[in-house]
Design an enzyme around this catalytic site. Structure first.
Site, mmCIF file in Angstrom:
data_model
loop_
_atom_site.group_PDB
_atom_site.id
_atom_site.type_symbol
_atom_site.label_atom_id
_atom_site.label_comp_id
_atom_site.label_asym_id
_atom_site.label_seq_id
_atom_site.Cartn_x
_atom_site.Cartn_y
_atom_site.Cartn_z
ATOM 1 C CD GLU A 278 -2.739 -1.251 -0.071
ATOM 2 O OE1 GLU A 278 -3.052 -0.202 -0.666
ATOM 3 O OE2 GLU A 278 -3.039 -2.374 -0.506
ATOM 4 C CD GLU A 357 -3.163 -2.961 -7.034
ATOM 5 O OE1 GLU A 357 -2.483 -3.480 -6.131
ATOM 6 O OE2 GLU A 357 -3.953 -2.015 -6.845
#
Length: 419
Positions: A278, A357
């Site tokens: 994250e 991602e």
């Protein structure tokens, strides 16, 4: 009119049948023979029952996704062709002579109609998730979130539609450009307030209770030069058994959030890997890149909407009960066109998201170097969400904003840390 209705329903049914055949009889979700018995193989970390449930749940869920989209389009067409939009618009004008109030009334009743129309699909999705123990939320809580969604969407939609139609009526040729210009600060404002205003309407957020873990996470943040003072957790265990963490907001409202299910079910090493992932989104400025991409696509979308709406009204305006784009009853047509364009461009936006991602996975591996934790994390995510390791190709390009689990674990297995 009848011809358009029956043609639309016929196309929808044929499409639904094709999707069902593709997902249940044609698509191949097995992994390559060379990967059998490796950490990618679901048979190495899931039992026979979990494998069976994953296949069944994923196929039904994916079928609902692909069917729901044209089902929504069919709703817009029916509202137009059956004259519902025109009648609601006329009624709003009878109630008030003020344009803003007319818009508020029209958007409210259109939103109610769409809520009722979409409820069967919402309910089926909820019951499916409940049956497979993905959702733990009781029906009352689910209904509460549904109505919260309604009012949040209504307030947002009213503001957007009021401004949009003001531009359409005043600037018939360049309304799309002015609407896009206004959308820039509006999008930034919504992104800024979402973590502190909108998200708390659905869940409770609070600083991470495990201070020892928070210290380790903040140490990672310091290594990444992220000025974080808190990590937040959210009580998602009241609603789901799935695992997740995410970055949200911009500026001083930026937040790194962990679901409490993630805290309860994963080890500390796995949680630190997720947090590093994250943080990768923050460091790589993916939120800002995403906003910029959305704004670029929206200006193209608004321009196309203008020209496509003009063509449709000229060709089928009588059947759709639309005489002019400036009439409020043309709103379902605008929503229909924008929805179709959004779906059409979703392979591109999903591809960008999967790239982001992968960048964040790379960053997390650079920061932690913990292959075992990464692999175990991806395996746990697969089990908790009953997700296919190697989903069908169409599912991947239209649904997946993340690389497949096969791709993510394979990447970690081949990863070599660049010191």
């Amino acid at each position: 009119m009848k011809k358009i209705v029956w043609w639309s329903i016929g196309v929808f049914l044929v499409y639904g049948g094709c999707i069902w055949v593709y997902l249940f009889y044609i698509s191949d979700t097995s992994i390559p023979q060379s990967l059998k018995g490796t950490s990618v193989d679901p048979a190495t970390f899931m039992n026979a029952r979990e494998l069976m449930l994953t296949e069944k749940y994923s196929k039904i869920r994916d079928a609902l996704f692909f069917i729901r989209i044209p089902y929504e389009w069919l709703g817009f067409i029916l509202i137009l062709v059956l004259g519902v939009s025109k009648k609601v618009n006329k009624w709003s004008k009878d109630v008030s002579r003020f344009s803003l109030l007319q818009t508020a009334i029209y958007v409210f009743w259109l939103s109610v109609l769409l809520l009722i129309y979409s409820f069967p699909m919402d309910w089926i999705s909820y019951k499916l998730s409940k049956a497979y123990h993905i959702t733990t939320q009781p029906f009352q809580g689910w209904m509460k979130d549904l109505f919260t969604d309604f009012w949040v969407n209504y307030a947002t939609m009213f503001l957007v539609i009021a401004v949009l139609y003001a531009f359409i009526r005043k600037f018939s040729k360049r309304w799309w450009l002015y609407a896009w210009i206004v959308s820039i600060p509006f999008t930034l404002f919504l992104t800024f307030i979402q973590p502190v205003v909108i998200d708390p309407l659905y869940n409770d957020f609070y600083p991470l209770k495990n201070k020892e873990l928070e210290t380790k996470i903040l140490h990672l943040a310091d290594e990444a030069h992220i000025p974080a003072k808190h990590v937040y957790e959210v009580n998602m265990s009241e609603k789901t058994n799935s695992l997740n963490a995410y970055v949200t907001g911009i500026g001083s409202n930026s937040r790194i959030v962990l679901w409490d299910t993630t805290l309860n079910k994963l080890t500390e090493r796995e949680i630190l890997f997720i947090m590093a992932h994250e943080m990768g989104h923050y460091v790589k400025k993916h939120i800002y890149v995403g906003i910029a991409s959305a704004l670029v696509l929206s200006i193209v979308g608004l321009w196309l909407t203008k020209h496509l709406a003009r063509f449709v009204i000229k060709r089928w305006g009588k059947a759709l009960k639309i005489t002019s784009l400036s009439d409020l009853n043309s709103l379902p047509l605008i929503l229909l066109i924008f929805s179709i364009l959004t779906f059409a461009v979703s392979p591109l936006t999903n591809m960008q998201s999967r790239h982001h991602e992968l960048q964040s996975d790379t960053y997390a591996m650079d920061l932690t170097g913990d292959k075992q934790a990464a692999i175990k994390t991806f395996q746990d995510l697969t089990k908790s969400g009953l997700s296919q390791v190697n989903p069908p190709y169409l599912v991947k390009i239209f649904r997946y904003g993340h690389p497949t689990i096969l791709e993510r674990i394979s990447f970690v297995e081949k990863y070599e840390r660049n010191e």
